[in-house]
Design an enzyme around this catalytic site. Structure first.
Site, PDB file in Angstrom:
ATOM      1  N   ASN A 125       0.862  -1.185   0.000  1.00  0.00           N
ATOM      2  CA  ASN A 125       0.000   0.000   0.000  1.00  0.00           C
ATOM      3  C   ASN A 125       0.899   1.236   0.000  1.00  0.00           C
ATOM      4  O   ASN A 125       1.513   1.552   1.019  1.00  0.00           O
ATOM      5  CB  ASN A 125      -0.895  -0.038   1.251  1.00  0.00           C
ATOM      6  CG  ASN A 125      -1.694   1.245   1.430  1.00  0.00           C
ATOM      7  OD1 ASN A 125      -1.774   2.079   0.515  1.00  0.00           O
ATOM      8  ND2 ASN A 125      -2.288   1.409   2.610  1.00  0.00           N
ATOM      9  N   TRP A 126       0.946   1.905  -1.142  1.00  0.00           N
ATOM     10  CA  TRP A 126       1.842   3.063  -1.267  1.00  0.00           C
ATOM     11  C   TRP A 126       1.300   4.292  -0.546  1.00  0.00           C
ATOM     12  O   TRP A 126       1.995   5.303  -0.446  1.00  0.00           O
ATOM     13  CB  TRP A 126       2.059   3.410  -2.751  1.00  0.00           C
ATOM     14  CG  TRP A 126       2.744   2.345  -3.541  1.00  0.00           C
ATOM     15  CD1 TRP A 126       3.107   1.088  -3.124  1.00  0.00           C
ATOM     16  CD2 TRP A 126       3.154   2.435  -4.920  1.00  0.00           C
ATOM     17  NE1 TRP A 126       3.710   0.401  -4.149  1.00  0.00           N
ATOM     18  CE2 TRP A 126       3.758   1.200  -5.261  1.00  0.00           C
ATOM     19  CE3 TRP A 126       3.065   3.434  -5.903  1.00  0.00           C
ATOM     20  CZ2 TRP A 126       4.265   0.942  -6.532  1.00  0.00           C
ATOM     21  CZ3 TRP A 126       3.573   3.171  -7.167  1.00  0.00           C
ATOM     22  CH2 TRP A 126       4.172   1.941  -7.475  1.00  0.00           C
ATOM     23  N   LYS A 127       0.055   4.231  -0.110  1.00  0.00           N
ATOM     24  CA  LYS A 127      -0.595   5.394   0.526  1.00  0.00           C
ATOM     25  C   LYS A 127      -0.461   6.609  -0.406  1.00  0.00           C
ATOM     26  O   LYS A 127      -0.471   6.439  -1.615  1.00  0.00           O
ATOM     27  CB  LYS A 127      -0.008   5.640   1.920  1.00  0.00           C
ATOM     28  CG  LYS A 127      -0.026   4.349   2.745  1.00  0.00           C
ATOM     29  CD  LYS A 127       0.220   4.554   4.193  1.00  0.00           C
ATOM     30  CE  LYS A 127       0.112   3.218   4.909  1.00  0.00           C
ATOM     31  NZ  LYS A 127       0.226   3.332   6.340  1.00  0.00           N
ATOM     32  N   HIS A 165      -9.378   1.073   5.582  1.00  0.00           N
ATOM     33  CA  HIS A 165      -8.041   1.319   6.153  1.00  0.00           C
ATOM     34  C   HIS A 165      -8.183   2.306   7.308  1.00  0.00           C
ATOM     35  O   HIS A 165      -8.989   3.239   7.253  1.00  0.00           O
ATOM     36  CB  HIS A 165      -7.096   1.872   5.077  1.00  0.00           C
ATOM     37  CG  HIS A 165      -5.667   1.854   5.520  1.00  0.00           C
ATOM     38  ND1 HIS A 165      -5.163   2.796   6.396  1.00  0.00           N
ATOM     39  CD2 HIS A 165      -4.655   0.994   5.254  1.00  0.00           C
ATOM     40  CE1 HIS A 165      -3.887   2.500   6.640  1.00  0.00           C
ATOM     41  NE2 HIS A 165      -3.553   1.419   5.956  1.00  0.00           N
ATOM     42  N   GLU A 179      -6.527   4.747   8.161  1.00  0.00           N
ATOM     43  CA  GLU A 179      -6.328   6.157   7.790  1.00  0.00           C
ATOM     44  C   GLU A 179      -7.594   6.732   7.161  1.00  0.00           C
ATOM     45  O   GLU A 179      -7.877   7.927   7.296  1.00  0.00           O
ATOM     46  CB  GLU A 179      -5.108   6.275   6.859  1.00  0.00           C
ATOM     47  CG  GLU A 179      -3.825   6.061   7.660  1.00  0.00           C
ATOM     48  CD  GLU A 179      -2.664   5.469   6.892  1.00  0.00           C
ATOM     49  OE1 GLU A 179      -2.667   5.481   5.647  1.00  0.00           O
ATOM     50  OE2 GLU A 179      -1.728   4.956   7.558  1.00  0.00           O
ATOM     51  N   GLU A 239      -4.549  -4.629  11.057  1.00  0.00           N
ATOM     52  CA  GLU A 239      -3.519  -3.595  11.166  1.00  0.00           C
ATOM     53  C   GLU A 239      -3.733  -2.803  12.452  1.00  0.00           C
ATOM     54  O   GLU A 239      -4.548  -1.863  12.487  1.00  0.00           O
ATOM     55  CB  GLU A 239      -3.620  -2.617   9.986  1.00  0.00           C
ATOM     56  CG  GLU A 239      -3.338  -3.225   8.639  1.00  0.00           C
ATOM     57  CD  GLU A 239      -2.867  -2.163   7.640  1.00  0.00           C
ATOM     58  OE1 GLU A 239      -1.771  -2.323   7.113  1.00  0.00           O
ATOM     59  OE2 GLU A 239      -3.586  -1.174   7.426  1.00  0.00           O
ATOM     60  N   GLY A 280       3.329   2.627  10.621  1.00  0.00           N
ATOM     61  CA  GLY A 280       4.280   3.713  10.384  1.00  0.00           C
ATOM     62  C   GLY A 280       5.053   4.140  11.616  1.00  0.00           C
ATOM     63  O   GLY A 280       5.692   5.185  11.613  1.00  0.00           O
ATOM     64  N   SER A 324       4.318  -1.799  10.238  1.00  0.00           N
ATOM     65  CA  SER A 324       5.775  -1.823  10.402  1.00  0.00           C
ATOM     66  C   SER A 324       6.418  -3.168  10.054  1.00  0.00           C
ATOM     67  O   SER A 324       7.376  -3.577  10.712  1.00  0.00           O
ATOM     68  CB  SER A 324       6.167  -1.371  11.822  1.00  0.00           C
ATOM     69  OG  SER A 324       5.737  -0.029  12.033  1.00  0.00           O
ATOM     70  N   GLY A 329       3.261  -0.891   4.164  1.00  0.00           N
ATOM     71  CA  GLY A 329       3.236   0.529   3.821  1.00  0.00           C
ATOM     72  C   GLY A 329       4.627   0.997   3.434  1.00  0.00           C
ATOM     73  O   GLY A 329       5.085   0.797   2.309  1.00  0.00           O
ATOM     74  N   GLY A 330       5.333   1.614   4.370  1.00  0.00           N
ATOM     75  CA  GLY A 330       6.642   2.216   4.106  1.00  0.00           C
ATOM     76  C   GLY A 330       7.601   1.324   3.330  1.00  0.00           C
ATOM     77  O   GLY A 330       8.237   1.764   2.367  1.00  0.00           O
TER      78      GLY A 330
HETATM   79  P1  13P Z   1       3.590   0.620   7.531  1.00  0.00           P
HETATM   80  O1  13P Z   1       4.120  -0.672   6.917  1.00  0.00           O
HETATM   81  O2  13P Z   1       4.273   1.841   6.981  1.00  0.00           O
HETATM   82  O3  13P Z   1       3.564   0.555   9.016  1.00  0.00           O
HETATM   83  O4  13P Z   1       2.057   0.751   7.042  1.00  0.00           O
HETATM   84  C1  13P Z   1       1.182  -0.309   7.240  1.00  0.00           C
HETATM   85  C2  13P Z   1      -0.096   0.012   6.538  1.00  0.00           C
HETATM   86  O5  13P Z   1      -0.871   0.830   6.988  1.00  0.00           O
HETATM   87  C3  13P Z   1      -0.364  -0.664   5.269  1.00  0.00           C
HETATM   88  O6  13P Z   1      -1.678  -0.479   4.864  1.00  0.00           O
END
Ligand code: 13P
Length: 255
Positions: free
Chosen positions: A13-15, A100, A102, A172, A178, A217, A238-239
């Site tokens: 997920n590149w956000k 999600h 977010e 999650e 993050g 993470s 994510g990251g």
């Molecule tokens: P991180 O891997 O950056 O913690 O993000 C997880 C995430 O929210 C993937 O959807």
């Protein structure tokens, strides 16, 4: 009953990150390094880059899936700024994230809205990746299972258990996203087992088959430990999905 281990799914997920140039270079680099990956892979870029990512995915020697980060509850019409499931499908997506944390936080998406999005995804022929997770405050108050299961329950109520034959669940924990503070394998496994038990309570077969992936993470150096847990069937990254080397490192740890 012994259940064959489900296929591992690793989704990036590149956000809200990237550019056309980055989307192109990253997808190409992932495609180039993917030959010894056994896990299923999915890339989830921002909407404007779906076609660019899709174009490179088509040339990959290993099939790579494509997903959207969100969708509208509506199929089309006067909803400025929204994107429908049909549009995602048209751009080559097979998957879409729903709920999600977010989106729940930034856009005040309730469990009911998330359930409607889950239904809209399936109506459009997409596989929803339903995201569930508790905040730190909820975990510290001992409410983790209650929160996560009620998020799941809202979707079971709206869509029925059979809908989970064509869905993925992502656990999650909000406090692990993050932050570099991943859930321990024991903490993650315990919640995954609760999620699976809830699905099994309605359908033993679907509970045994549904993929429940972990996000928060995940990095190449902790992936193996997390992904080898009994009820953890992959990762939502994510990251670490923003660099080919770390994303592929996680995918290979899973293989
Ligand atoms: P991180 O891997 O950056 O913690 O993000 C997880 C995430 O929210 C993937 O959807």
């Amino acid at each position: 009953m012994t259940v064959e281990k489900r296929r591992i799914l690793v989704a990036g997920n590149w956000k809200m990150n990237g550019s056309v140039e980055m989307a192109s270079a990253l997808t190409q680099a992932i495609g180039d390094g993917v030959s010894d990956v056994q896990a299923d892979l999915v890339l989830i870029p921002p909407f404007p880059y779906l076609l660019e990512v899709g174009r490179h995915i088509k040339r990959s020697p290993h099939p790579i899936g494509l997903g959207g980060q969100d969708l509208s509850i509506h199929p089309g019409g006067a909803h400025t700024g929204d994107v429908s499931g049909g549009m995602l499908k048209d751009c080559g997506c097979q998957y879409v994230l729903v709920g999600h944390s977010e989106r729940r936080q930034d856009h005040l998406e309730t469990n009911q809205v998330v359930a409607e999005k889950f239904l809209a995804a399936q109506r459009a022929g997409l596989i929803p990746i339903l995201c569930l997770g508790e905040t730190l405050q909820e975990r510290e108050a001992g409410q983790t299972d209650q929160v996560v299961i009620s998020q799941l329950e809202a979707v079971i109520d709206a869509a029925g258990i059979a809908a989970f034959e064509q869905a993925v669940i992502a656990y999650e924990p909000v406090w692990a996203i993050g932050t570099g503070q991943t859930a321990s394998p024991e903490q993650a496994q315990a919640v995954h087992a609760s999620i699976r038990a809830r699905i099994r309570a309605s359908s033993d077969t679907i509970g045994g088959q549904v993929r429940v992936i972990y996000g928060g993470s995940v990095k190449p150096d902790n992936a193996r430990e997390i992904l080898s847990c009994e009820d953890i069937d992959g990762g939502l990254i994510g990251g670490a999905s923003l660099e080919a080397e770390s994303f592929l490192g996680i995918a290979k740890a899973a293989s």
